[in-house]
Every structure is written in C-alpha cells, then in structure tokens.
Design a protein around this motif. Structure first.
Motif, PDB file in Angstrom:
ATOM      1  N   VAL A 131      -2.353   8.518   1.013  1.00  0.00           N
ATOM      2  CA  VAL A 131      -3.652   8.343   0.360  1.00  0.00           C
ATOM      3  C   VAL A 131      -4.334   9.703   0.317  1.00  0.00           C
ATOM      4  O   VAL A 131      -4.469  10.377   1.336  1.00  0.00           O
ATOM      5  N   GLU A 174      -1.649   7.058  -3.397  1.00  0.00           N
ATOM      6  CA  GLU A 174      -2.878   6.497  -3.949  1.00  0.00           C
ATOM      7  C   GLU A 174      -3.903   7.623  -4.039  1.00  0.00           C
ATOM      8  O   GLU A 174      -4.271   8.215  -3.026  1.00  0.00           O
ATOM      9  N   CYS A 181       0.847  -1.194   0.000  1.00  0.00           N
ATOM     10  CA  CYS A 181       0.000   0.000   0.000  1.00  0.00           C
ATOM     11  C   CYS A 181       0.881   1.241   0.000  1.00  0.00           C
ATOM     12  O   CYS A 181       1.864   1.306   0.733  1.00  0.00           O
ATOM     13  N   PRO A 182       0.535   2.226  -0.810  1.00  0.00           N
ATOM     14  CA  PRO A 182       1.295   3.474  -0.800  1.00  0.00           C
ATOM     15  C   PRO A 182       1.171   4.144   0.564  1.00  0.00           C
ATOM     16  O   PRO A 182       0.134   4.046   1.222  1.00  0.00           O
ATOM     17  N   PRO A 204       2.216   5.782  -8.364  1.00  0.00           N
ATOM     18  CA  PRO A 204       1.228   5.010  -7.617  1.00  0.00           C
ATOM     19  C   PRO A 204       1.818   4.188  -6.478  1.00  0.00           C
ATOM     20  O   PRO A 204       1.088   3.728  -5.607  1.00  0.00           O
ATOM     21  N   ARG A 237      -7.564   8.478  -4.698  1.00  0.00           N
ATOM     22  CA  ARG A 237      -8.883   7.855  -4.744  1.00  0.00           C
ATOM     23  C   ARG A 237      -9.852   8.824  -5.404  1.00  0.00           C
ATOM     24  O   ARG A 237     -10.278   9.786  -4.790  1.00  0.00           O
TER      25      ARG A 237
END
Length: 72
Positions: free
Chosen positions: A8, A59, A4-5, A55, A61
C-alpha cells in the motif's frame, strides 16, 4: 472474495513523500517511484511483484504511481 494487495502506497503527506506499507508493516517513506521499487527489492518481493500499475499487487491511495505532491 476480495484480496488486499500486499503493498500500500499511502496518500502524499504535507511534508513530502508517501508512506509505504508491505504486508501491513510500515517500511518507510517513498519520495519517488524509484523509492517504491527500491523498497520492494529490499524486502525481497519477487520481480513480478514490482508491476507498479497492477492493482492486485499495489494499492495506490490517491494519485497513483505518478502522484507525489500533497494536495493539502
């Protein structure tokens, strides 16, 4: 293995801005790409971690680095 980055940027909120979390901790609301860069700088992330289109680092969204208006 999926990683996971650390950063976010959440979807645009109806009242404006986008919530920003770094390593799972809420750091604030960004109202522009410049705000995202400022939060990264203030939290001490190294300069190479500020590549807003990477990425593995950030991230996005909904909307990416240039989407700042709510679609709601």
């Amino acid at each position: 293995m999926d990683v996971c980055p650390p950063v976010v940027v959440h979807p645009p909120e109806s009242v404006g801005g986008r919530r920003l979390t770094i390593h799972g901790a809420r750091v604030g609301i960004a109202y522009s790409l410049f705000d995202v860069l400022d939060f990264l700088h203030c939290t001490g992330l190294p300069a190479q971690d500020r590549a807003v289109d990477d990425p593995e680092l950030i991230e996005w969204r909904v909307g990416g680095p240039y989407g700042w208006n709510s679609t709601a």
